[in-house]
Design a protein around this motif. Structure first.
Motif, PDB file in Angstrom:
ATOM      1  N   PHE A   1       0.554  11.864   5.695  1.00 49.81           N
ATOM      2  CA  PHE A   1       1.252  11.099   4.655  1.00 49.81           C
ATOM      3  C   PHE A   1       2.002  12.063   3.755  1.00 49.81           C
ATOM      4  O   PHE A   1       1.702  13.257   3.705  1.00 49.81           O
ATOM      5  N   ALA A   2       3.000  11.552   3.050  1.00 48.00           N
ATOM      6  CA  ALA A   2       3.742  12.361   2.077  1.00 48.00           C
ATOM      7  C   ALA A   2       2.854  12.621   0.862  1.00 48.00           C
ATOM      8  O   ALA A   2       1.915  11.881   0.578  1.00 48.00           O
ATOM      9  N   TRP A   3       3.175  13.703   0.142  1.00 45.57           N
ATOM     10  CA  TRP A   3       2.409  13.999  -1.066  1.00 45.57           C
ATOM     11  C   TRP A   3       3.297  14.675  -2.093  1.00 45.57           C
ATOM     12  O   TRP A   3       3.963  15.640  -1.788  1.00 45.57           O
ATOM     13  N   ARG A   4       3.381  14.097  -3.300  1.00 51.32           N
ATOM     14  CA  ARG A   4       2.468  13.086  -3.764  1.00 51.32           C
ATOM     15  C   ARG A   4       2.921  11.695  -3.339  1.00 51.32           C
ATOM     16  O   ARG A   4       4.093  11.361  -3.380  1.00 51.32           O
ATOM     17  N   SER A   5       1.919  10.877  -2.964  1.00 49.17           N
ATOM     18  CA  SER A   5       2.152   9.479  -2.679  1.00 49.17           C
ATOM     19  C   SER A   5       0.957   8.707  -3.251  1.00 49.17           C
ATOM     20  O   SER A   5       0.333   9.178  -4.203  1.00 49.17           O
ATOM     21  N   PHE A   6       0.647   7.546  -2.682  1.00 47.41           N
ATOM     22  CA  PHE A   6      -0.420   6.720  -3.236  1.00 47.41           C
ATOM     23  C   PHE A   6      -1.731   7.505  -3.271  1.00 47.41           C
ATOM     24  O   PHE A   6      -2.170   8.051  -2.260  1.00 47.41           O
ATOM     25  N   GLU A   7      -2.332   7.538  -4.445  1.00 45.71           N
ATOM     26  CA  GLU A   7      -3.492   8.399  -4.681  1.00 45.71           C
ATOM     27  C   GLU A   7      -4.668   8.096  -3.761  1.00 45.71           C
ATOM     28  O   GLU A   7      -5.490   8.968  -3.470  1.00 45.71           O
TER      29      GLU A   7
ATOM     30  N   ALA B   1       9.500  17.088   8.152  1.00 46.23           N
ATOM     31  CA  ALA B   1       8.259  17.837   7.989  1.00 46.23           C
ATOM     32  C   ALA B   1       7.049  17.006   8.403  1.00 46.23           C
ATOM     33  O   ALA B   1       6.087  17.533   8.982  1.00 46.23           O
ATOM     34  N   MET B   2       7.093  15.697   8.131  1.00 48.72           N
ATOM     35  CA  MET B   2       5.993  14.831   8.554  1.00 48.72           C
ATOM     36  C   MET B   2       5.922  14.755  10.073  1.00 48.72           C
ATOM     37  O   MET B   2       4.830  14.753  10.670  1.00 48.72           O
ATOM     38  N   LEU B   3       7.085  14.709  10.712  1.00 48.34           N
ATOM     39  CA  LEU B   3       7.113  14.702  12.173  1.00 48.34           C
ATOM     40  C   LEU B   3       6.521  15.991  12.728  1.00 48.34           C
ATOM     41  O   LEU B   3       5.727  15.973  13.680  1.00 48.34           O
ATOM     42  N   ALA B   4       6.862  17.112  12.095  1.00 49.68           N
ATOM     43  CA  ALA B   4       6.334  18.405  12.540  1.00 49.68           C
ATOM     44  C   ALA B   4       4.835  18.513  12.326  1.00 49.68           C
ATOM     45  O   ALA B   4       4.158  19.302  13.002  1.00 49.68           O
ATOM     46  N   ALA B   5       4.301  17.716  11.388  1.00 49.37           N
ATOM     47  CA  ALA B   5       2.867  17.771  11.093  1.00 49.37           C
ATOM     48  C   ALA B   5       2.023  16.968  12.085  1.00 49.37           C
ATOM     49  O   ALA B   5       0.795  17.071  12.083  1.00 49.37           O
TER      50      ALA B   5
ATOM     51  N   LEU C   1      -2.666   8.337  12.680  1.00 56.05           N
ATOM     52  CA  LEU C   1      -1.992   7.417  11.765  1.00 56.05           C
ATOM     53  C   LEU C   1      -1.035   8.196  10.879  1.00 56.05           C
ATOM     54  O   LEU C   1      -1.344   9.296  10.423  1.00 56.05           O
ATOM     55  N   VAL C   2       0.140   7.594  10.623  1.00 53.66           N
ATOM     56  CA  VAL C   2       1.119   8.141   9.680  1.00 53.66           C
ATOM     57  C   VAL C   2       1.446   7.054   8.668  1.00 53.66           C
ATOM     58  O   VAL C   2       1.744   5.909   9.040  1.00 53.66           O
ATOM     59  N   LEU C   3       1.372   7.393   7.389  1.00 51.75           N
ATOM     60  CA  LEU C   3       1.641   6.447   6.309  1.00 51.75           C
ATOM     61  C   LEU C   3       2.991   6.764   5.667  1.00 51.75           C
ATOM     62  O   LEU C   3       3.226   7.897   5.234  1.00 51.75           O
ATOM     63  N   VAL C   4       3.854   5.774   5.605  1.00 53.82           N
ATOM     64  CA  VAL C   4       5.158   5.915   4.951  1.00 53.82           C
ATOM     65  C   VAL C   4       5.208   4.901   3.820  1.00 53.82           C
ATOM     66  O   VAL C   4       5.271   3.689   4.054  1.00 53.82           O
ATOM     67  N   CYS C   5       5.133   5.372   2.594  1.00 52.86           N
ATOM     68  CA  CYS C   5       5.106   4.507   1.414  1.00 52.86           C
ATOM     69  C   CYS C   5       6.545   4.298   0.937  1.00 52.86           C
ATOM     70  O   CYS C   5       7.199   5.242   0.473  1.00 52.86           O
ATOM     71  N   ASN C   6       7.046   3.074   1.050  1.00 57.38           N
ATOM     72  CA  ASN C   6       8.462   2.822   0.798  1.00 57.38           C
ATOM     73  C   ASN C   6       8.664   1.492   0.053  1.00 57.38           C
ATOM     74  O   ASN C   6       8.479   0.426   0.647  1.00 57.38           O
ATOM     75  N   PRO C   7       9.023   1.539  -1.257  1.00 51.97           N
ATOM     76  CA  PRO C   7       9.235   2.707  -2.129  1.00 51.97           C
ATOM     77  C   PRO C   7       7.937   3.496  -2.348  1.00 51.97           C
ATOM     78  O   PRO C   7       6.855   2.928  -2.285  1.00 51.97           O
TER      79      PRO C   7
ATOM     80  N   ASP D   1       4.098   1.117   4.189  1.00 52.43           N
ATOM     81  CA  ASP D   1       3.412   0.538   3.035  1.00 52.43           C
ATOM     82  C   ASP D   1       4.466   0.048   2.047  1.00 52.43           C
ATOM     83  O   ASP D   1       5.110   0.841   1.358  1.00 52.43           O
ATOM     84  N   GLU D   2       4.625  -1.272   1.982  1.00 55.42           N
ATOM     85  CA  GLU D   2       5.679  -1.880   1.162  1.00 55.42           C
ATOM     86  C   GLU D   2       5.104  -2.624  -0.044  1.00 55.42           C
ATOM     87  O   GLU D   2       5.498  -3.749  -0.354  1.00 55.42           O
ATOM     88  N   ALA D   3       4.220  -1.974  -0.770  1.00 55.36           N
ATOM     89  CA  ALA D   3       3.602  -2.608  -1.938  1.00 55.36           C
ATOM     90  C   ALA D   3       4.640  -3.015  -2.979  1.00 55.36           C
ATOM     91  O   ALA D   3       4.433  -3.969  -3.734  1.00 55.36           O
ATOM     92  N   TYR D   4       5.765  -2.296  -3.022  1.00 51.29           N
ATOM     93  CA  TYR D   4       6.777  -2.542  -4.063  1.00 51.29           C
ATOM     94  C   TYR D   4       8.098  -3.036  -3.471  1.00 51.29           C
ATOM     95  O   TYR D   4       9.138  -2.939  -4.110  1.00 51.29           O
ATOM     96  N   VAL D   5       8.050  -3.585  -2.283  1.00 46.62           N
ATOM     97  CA  VAL D   5       9.281  -3.922  -1.571  1.00 46.62           C
ATOM     98  C   VAL D   5      10.151  -4.920  -2.321  1.00 46.62           C
ATOM     99  O   VAL D   5      11.390  -4.874  -2.246  1.00 46.62           O
TER     100      VAL D   5
END
Length: 363
Positions: free
Chosen positions: A109-115, A143-147, A154-160, A189-193
């Motif tokens: 997952f990206a960082w910082r993202s959802f805690e 970079a996430m792809l390289a990781a 699992l890969v998490l993409v928080c958008n927004p 993850d579209e909590a704020y879509v």
């Protein structure tokens, strides 16, 4: 002294909820702007639905949530087999992690993202793989792809993205998904879509339909204003949805939450007026702050991110002294929720005071 044999959970940080609206040292009214809650009270139709549902509180909630599932099926044109409910999107993410990753598996997952991402990953026995955001506070999908490794599940993409409010564009997500291995689940993850107005923003449901390894997470806590009732859902490939139900909390979505969610979906036109107001206020506040000299990332959520680095704690304390409870992340920045007009005006005033009186360095 206890002799109980417990798991070693010392590596899992505690979740820190947003600070409540405490009395202001300056005597001003206080506003809780630390949890991205919708500032409006429930709609009358939602309250009426809750009143009716309350008459049956002595009964367990319906696990299948047939009425809410039917509403969501109609809304997204998906099968019931693809829908999984949970106690807010945080429990949905927990289900997704526990359904895909176990001891030694990796979650990217990206960082910082959802805690909660690293906490939930560690609690499942898996290994969190945080990938730093770009210099402009966005997901670094390359970079996430390289990781991604053989152990990635699992890969998490928080958008927004929470807490920066930044977004992923359609072209970059297309490129990313075309290169992710098909046996790795990608969660959008579209909590704020509902607050997202970016013209080229991808819609998670479209990617669920086009990719066999994509799931979408939604919540009723933010735009719908049901944070206190805890209801979220995933739209997921049927095999993944089945696995999620196996790790779900039994009766995790109460009958009250189900009734309120159904009523909210049926009152979406009324709720959209509130969301549109918050989007306009977000634009107004952001423009005012930039005129003051602040350099903020472009937010498509119901909050703004102040990337203050080592000055975060001092600046957050200044806001709190003025009755504005924000969400600080020491050494990185703080997040402030866009709320009612009075609170938003106070954000602008507090930000000006910080620039005038505090010794901070803009990134």
């Amino acid at each position: 002294m206890s002799n109980l044999r417990l798991r070693d959970l010392s590596g899992i940080p505690d979740y820190r909820p947003g600070k409540a609206a405490l009395p202001s040292p300056m005597g001003a009214s206080t506003h809780k702007l630390s949890s991205n809650e919708n500032p409006y009270p429930p709609l009358p139709s939602v309250v009426e639905a809750l009143h009716s549902a309350a008459q049956l509180m002595n009964r367990y909630p319906e696990t299948a949530a047939s009425e809410l599932t039917a509403e969501l099926r109609s809304r997204f044109a998906v099968d019931a087999a693809n829908l999984v409910l949970g106690s807010g999107s945080v429990e949905i993410v927990s289900q997704l992690i526990r359904a895909t990753a176990g001891e030694g598996d990796e979650v990217v997952f990206a960082w910082r993202s959802f805690e909660a991402y690293p906490m939930l990953t560690l609690a499942a026995g898996a290994v969190p793989v945080p990938v730093p955001l770009t210099a402009d506070h966005r997901h670094d999908l390359d970079a996430m792809l390289a990781a991604i490794t053989e152990r990635t599940r699992l890969v998490l993409v928080c958008n927004p993205n929470n807490p920066t409010g930044t977004t992923v564009g359609q072209a970059e997500l297309d490129r990313f998904l075309s290169r992710v291995p098909e046996d790795v689940t990608v969660v959008i993850d579209e909590a704020y879509v509902q607050f997202n107005r970016r013209a080229d923003s991808p819609q998670g449901i479209d990617y669920f339909r086009r990719h066999s390894n994509v799931a979408v997470a939604h919540t009723f806590s933010k735009a719908y204003g049901l944070a206190g009732l805890r209801v979220g859902y995933a739209i997921a490939p049927a095999p993944l949805a089945t696995a999620m139900r196996k790790v779900a909390l039994p009766f995790g979505v109460t009958s009250l939450a189900q009734a309120a969610a159904v009523a909210s979906l049926r009152a979406e036109d009324e709720l959209a007026v509130r969301v549109d107001y918050l989007v306009r206020e977000r634009t107004r506040v952001a423009e005012a702050l930039r005129k003051q000299g602040w350099k903020l990332p472009e937010s498509e959520a119901n909050f703004l991110w102040f990337p203050l680095g080592p000055d975060t704690t001092a600046a957050a304390a200044e806001f709190e002294a003025r009755g504005l409870m924000v969400r600080p992340f020491a050494g990185e920045g703080f997040r402030v929720t866009v709320a009612e007009t009075e609170a938003n005006d106070r954000i602008i005033e507090a930000a000006a005071a910080v620039l005038k009186g505090a010794r901070i360095t803009q990134p």
